[in-house]
Design a protein around this motif. Sequence first.
Motif, mmCIF file in Angstrom:
data_model
loop_
_atom_site.group_PDB
_atom_site.id
_atom_site.type_symbol
_atom_site.label_atom_id
_atom_site.label_comp_id
_atom_site.label_asym_id
_atom_site.label_seq_id
_atom_site.Cartn_x
_atom_site.Cartn_y
_atom_site.Cartn_z
ATOM 1 N N ARG A 210 -8.152 -3.402 1.268
ATOM 2 C CA ARG A 210 -7.439 -3.202 -0.005
ATOM 3 C C ARG A 210 -6.260 -2.250 0.194
ATOM 4 O O ARG A 210 -5.167 -2.468 -0.361
ATOM 5 N N LEU A 211 -6.459 -1.209 0.978
ATOM 6 C CA LEU A 211 -5.380 -0.256 1.256
ATOM 7 C C LEU A 211 -4.216 -0.963 1.956
ATOM 8 O O LEU A 211 -3.044 -0.771 1.590
ATOM 9 N N LEU A 212 -4.540 -1.772 2.947
ATOM 10 C CA LEU A 212 -3.480 -2.489 3.673
ATOM 11 C C LEU A 212 -2.727 -3.438 2.738
ATOM 12 O O LEU A 212 -1.500 -3.574 2.841
ATOM 13 N N ASP A 213 -3.453 -4.077 1.826
ATOM 14 C CA ASP A 213 -2.791 -4.936 0.838
ATOM 15 C C ASP A 213 -1.899 -4.111 -0.083
ATOM 16 O O ASP A 213 -0.779 -4.530 -0.427
ATOM 17 N N ASP A 214 -2.369 -2.925 -0.475
ATOM 18 C CA ASP A 214 -1.589 -2.069 -1.367
ATOM 19 C C ASP A 214 -0.338 -1.526 -0.685
ATOM 20 O O ASP A 214 0.685 -1.294 -1.345
ATOM 21 N N ILE A 215 -0.407 -1.323 0.609
ATOM 22 C CA ILE A 215 0.790 -0.913 1.346
ATOM 23 C C ILE A 215 1.865 -1.995 1.210
ATOM 24 O O ILE A 215 3.047 -1.702 0.997
ATOM 25 N N LYS A 216 1.455 -3.251 1.307
ATOM 26 C CA LYS A 216 2.408 -4.356 1.152
ATOM 27 C C LYS A 216 3.001 -4.372 -0.249
ATOM 28 O O LYS A 216 4.206 -4.603 -0.422
ATOM 29 N N ILE A 217 2.156 -4.123 -1.245
ATOM 30 C CA ILE A 217 2.636 -4.083 -2.626
ATOM 31 C C ILE A 217 3.638 -2.946 -2.803
ATOM 32 O O ILE A 217 4.681 -3.104 -3.448
ATOM 33 N N LEU A 218 3.327 -1.789 -2.222
ATOM 34 C CA LEU A 218 4.215 -0.630 -2.337
ATOM 35 C C LEU A 218 5.543 -0.885 -1.628
ATOM 36 O O LEU A 218 6.608 -0.520 -2.136
ATOM 37 N N LYS A 219 5.487 -1.530 -0.459
ATOM 38 C CA LYS A 219 6.732 -1.886 0.239
ATOM 39 C C LYS A 219 7.582 -2.823 -0.612
ATOM 40 O O LYS A 219 8.808 -2.702 -0.642
ATOM 41 N N GLU A 220 6.917 -3.743 -1.301
ATOM 42 C CA GLU A 220 7.642 -4.689 -2.155
ATOM 43 C C GLU A 220 8.348 -3.943 -3.291
ATOM 44 O O GLU A 220 9.449 -4.340 -3.709
ATOM 45 N N GLU A 221 7.745 -2.859 -3.751
ATOM 46 C CA GLU A 221 8.343 -2.059 -4.825
ATOM 47 C C GLU A 221 9.715 -1.539 -4.397
ATOM 48 O O GLU A 221 10.637 -1.449 -5.216
ATOM 49 N N TYR A 222 9.855 -1.188 -3.131
ATOM 50 C CA TYR A 222 11.119 -0.622 -2.661
ATOM 51 C C TYR A 222 12.141 -1.713 -2.329
ATOM 52 O O TYR A 222 13.306 -1.408 -2.074
ATOM 53 N N GLN A 223 11.704 -2.961 -2.336
ATOM 54 C CA GLN A 223 12.613 -4.051 -2.063
ATOM 55 C C GLN A 223 13.225 -4.625 -3.332
ATOM 56 O O GLN A 223 14.140 -5.434 -3.288
ATOM 57 N N LYS A 224 12.688 -4.205 -4.492
ATOM 58 C CA LYS A 224 13.169 -4.732 -5.770
ATOM 59 C C LYS A 224 14.431 -4.015 -6.224
ATOM 60 O O LYS A 224 14.627 -2.861 -5.915
#
Length: 224
Positions: A210-224
Amino acid sequence: MLSFFKSYKAFAIVFGIISIIIVSVIYSTLNVYQPLPIYQPTMVSSELVDSTIQYKKKYHKIADFSLINQNGKTITQNDYKDKIYVADFFFTTCQTICPIMTDHMEQIQQEIIEDDEIMLLSHSVTPKIDTVAQLKRYAKKKGVNDNKWNLVTGDKKQIYQLARKSYLAVKDHGDGGPFDMIHTENFMLIDKKRQIRGFYDGTDPEDIDRLLDDIKILKEEYQK
């Protein structure tokens, strides 16, 4: 009759393609990006939060720090500037949850080894025992990559305050000195603004996923 079935077959193919497109559009519409929460002291169990900040509902961030890593280098918040990182609290002589947590942190290290945006930070809760030399031995044993993962020691009061007032991650010991603490199994996900974006059980393989998935979500936040 044969022409009827041929026409029906063509219709079925076209209908199938249209159905796939419609389902895909609906899925994309429903699968709306959901940002991770920004954790505040009021959102965390009071036993993990210093009494002086339990009332805080917003603007919580990780405080400035200055600690020493396994190579004797001074590590500060500047080493984590513009980074997403995973933090935890441990001690090298722990024989219970720490080895599991460290193995899982090493697993995370493998997953993010090529990602310059992500780092790891582990704080010793027994800094008198965990000298630089001790941390170095532990780092070699556990496969720590010095470029990705700092194991830090230093002033116990500072580590205590970071744990209780910044990361909201440890319990008061209550039996010893004023800065004694019991670390938990928590891993904390910290964003580029030094905000807590997630808590995870560092002993639970499913929570690591879940943490690894959340890292991807957080990275996506900075790409928006």
